[in-house]
Design a protein around this motif. Structure first.
Motif, mmCIF file in Angstrom:
data_model
loop_
_atom_site.group_PDB
_atom_site.id
_atom_site.type_symbol
_atom_site.label_atom_id
_atom_site.label_comp_id
_atom_site.label_asym_id
_atom_site.label_seq_id
_atom_site.Cartn_x
_atom_site.Cartn_y
_atom_site.Cartn_z
ATOM 1 N N GLY A 5 38.945 37.245 33.873
ATOM 2 C CA GLY A 5 38.228 37.543 32.624
ATOM 3 C C GLY A 5 38.771 38.761 31.900
ATOM 4 N N THR A 19 34.147 40.283 42.601
ATOM 5 C CA THR A 19 34.595 38.963 42.146
ATOM 6 C C THR A 19 35.291 38.207 43.287
ATOM 7 N N VAL A 39 26.355 42.079 30.238
ATOM 8 C CA VAL A 39 27.245 41.129 30.912
ATOM 9 C C VAL A 39 28.647 41.165 30.276
ATOM 10 N N ALA A 40 28.687 41.296 28.966
ATOM 11 C CA ALA A 40 29.997 41.377 28.303
ATOM 12 C C ALA A 40 30.619 42.739 28.584
ATOM 13 N N GLU A 97 31.662 34.587 24.468
ATOM 14 C CA GLU A 97 30.649 34.722 25.509
ATOM 15 C C GLU A 97 29.297 35.171 24.991
ATOM 16 N N TYR A 123 28.589 32.482 21.279
ATOM 17 C CA TYR A 123 28.801 31.046 21.479
ATOM 18 C C TYR A 123 29.564 30.401 20.319
ATOM 19 N N GLN A 181 22.415 39.295 28.124
ATOM 20 C CA GLN A 181 22.332 38.267 29.170
ATOM 21 C C GLN A 181 22.719 36.923 28.593
ATOM 22 N N ARG A 223 23.878 33.141 28.003
ATOM 23 C CA ARG A 223 23.580 31.969 28.834
ATOM 24 C C ARG A 223 24.752 31.664 29.781
ATOM 25 N N ASN A 224 24.426 31.143 30.910
ATOM 26 C CA ASN A 224 25.403 30.638 31.902
ATOM 27 C C ASN A 224 26.296 31.705 32.540
ATOM 28 N N LEU A 225 26.105 32.970 32.204
ATOM 29 C CA LEU A 225 27.000 34.005 32.731
ATOM 30 C C LEU A 225 26.265 34.965 33.656
ATOM 31 N N LYS A 255 26.785 38.869 35.773
ATOM 32 C CA LYS A 255 27.573 40.108 35.705
ATOM 33 C C LYS A 255 28.627 40.159 36.790
ATOM 34 N N VAL A 306 30.665 37.701 39.584
ATOM 35 C CA VAL A 306 30.880 36.300 39.964
ATOM 36 C C VAL A 306 31.314 36.267 41.417
#
Ligand code: F6R
Length: 366
Positions: free
Chosen positions: A59, A110, A156-157, A246, A249, A355, A357-359, A361, A363
């Motif tokens: 990422g 990660t 998250v970003a 991210e 969208y 926050q 969606r689908n992500l 902080k 992985v």
């Protein structure tokens, strides 16, 4: 806890001048002409004898790795390969004990990056970590490392993690360039003193926020966007596109500007916003001609330019200025307006900025 900001992401964007300073505090001693980093000093022989450096990450951290590739090769003249950890670990890579693997990870957790480290260690490579979270799995698994000291990143970003990763990697490259003797004393000093001015230049870049909000409002309903850059700013284009995808969208793609004519130019029409990094140093004239190509196909041009620029201003629909700096340090500045743009577009679209969606902080599954 958000320090008066509406979102963690915005707070973390604004923390960058401080975060970058914290990253080089105690390490960059410009007046003494010194960079102190224990993890490098103690392993200098390994770095100097390495055949190459392999950088693995995912990422945004992978984008920081791409910037580092330009910096290491340009300044320290060490060959670098940058790999997605998830691809590297599964493709039976050629690794020897003459290789150094640098793993970059904000969270230090990660899964794919951790697995790539284990693989490289098995093959005898020396593994160096660049992490933000102190005591994280990757920090513990590596042979040596340097923390970014960006402070907790909650949004998250990833924002301040990216610029501080680039800062740490720049310090390392400068240290190696000095030790290898490929840098003159005066060039080395120029870099150290310029690096010290970066926090105030980031501060200056942040002052475009109001203008960026206006631009965000114009393009917030776009369905597709292109991000273009060359050289040091090619990875910044990738990162700009990722930030937009991210949290807002909106589909976005980053490309090396010159690759546009090999395909993506077919997408350009009056509905396509194209964000172009066109700073004075680094293939400026070439980027200007790329901008002309977009313009003649009626694409909307939003350009990130050096303060005082006139040529691109005449061509572009919008320009956002950043202060001038050395070419290899420009990503630390050009990233800032792209972070703010994504942030404002996402807020205007009613997205959950902190926050998405689908992500997650970190992985921790592959
Ligand atoms: C993007 C983002 C992700 C992370 C990636 C790697 O804003 O947050 O792309 O950069 O999941 O995470 P770390 O750096 O923790 O290994």
């Amino acid at each position: 806890e958000k320090g008066g900001y509406d979102h963690f992401m915005l707070k973390e964007i604004y923390e960058q001048p401080r975060a970058i300073k914290d990253t080089y505090r105690g390490r960059l001693l410009a007046d003494q002409g010194l960079i102190r980093m224990a993890g490098i000093d103690q392993n200098m022989e390994k770095f100097l004898n390495a055949n190459r450096i392999i950088i693995v990450a995912c990422g945004t951290s992978w984008h920081a790795g791409l910037v580092a590739e330009y910096i290491f090769e340009d300044l320290a003249r060490i060959p670098v390969e940058v790999e997605y950890a998830s691809e590297f670990r599964y493709r039976n890579p050629v690794i020897t004990d003459k290789d150094i693997l640098i793993a970059i990870s904000q969270s230090g957790e990660t899964a794919d990056t951790l697995a790539a480290i284990k693989l490289a260690k098995e093959k005898g490579a020396f593994v160096f970590g660049v992490c933000n979270v102190v005591g994280s799995s990757i920090a513990r698994e590596t042979d040596a490392g340097a923390y970014t000291h960006a402070g907790p990143e909650i949004g998250v970003a990833s924002t301040k993690a990216f610029t501080t990763q680039i800062t740490v990697l720049t310090l390392i490259a400068l240290k190696l360039a000095k030790a290898k003797g490929v840098f003159s004393e005066s060039r080395y000093h120029e870099y150290l003193t310029e690096l010290e001015t970066i926090p105030s230049k980031v501060e200056k870049a942040l002052q475009s926020n109001t203008l960026i909000e206006i631009i965000a409002d114009v393009y917030k309903d776009s369905t597709n966007c292109l991000y273009l850059g060359r050289g040091y700013n090619f990875p910044v284009a990738l990162e700009g596109a990722l930030k937009l995808k991210e949290i807002s969208y909106i589909h976005a793609e980053g490309y090396p500007a010159a690759e546009m004519k090999h395909g993506p130019i077919a997408l350009i029409d009056e509905h396509m916003p194209v964000f172009v990094i066109a700073t004075k140093k680094g293939h400026y004239e070439k980027v200007v001609s790329n901008i002309q190509e977009i313009k003649s196909r009626k694409g909307k041009i939003i350009a990130i330019v050096t303060e005082g620029d006139e040529q691109v201003r005449d061509l572009a629909d919008h320009v956002i200025e950043v202060p001038e700096t050395l070419e290899s340090l420009t990503p630390l500045l050009t990233t800032i307006p792209l972070q703010l743009l994504s942030y404002h577009i996402a807020v205007m679209r009613g997205c959950n900025v902190d926050q998405p969606r689908n992500l997650a902080k970190s992985v921790t599954v592959e």
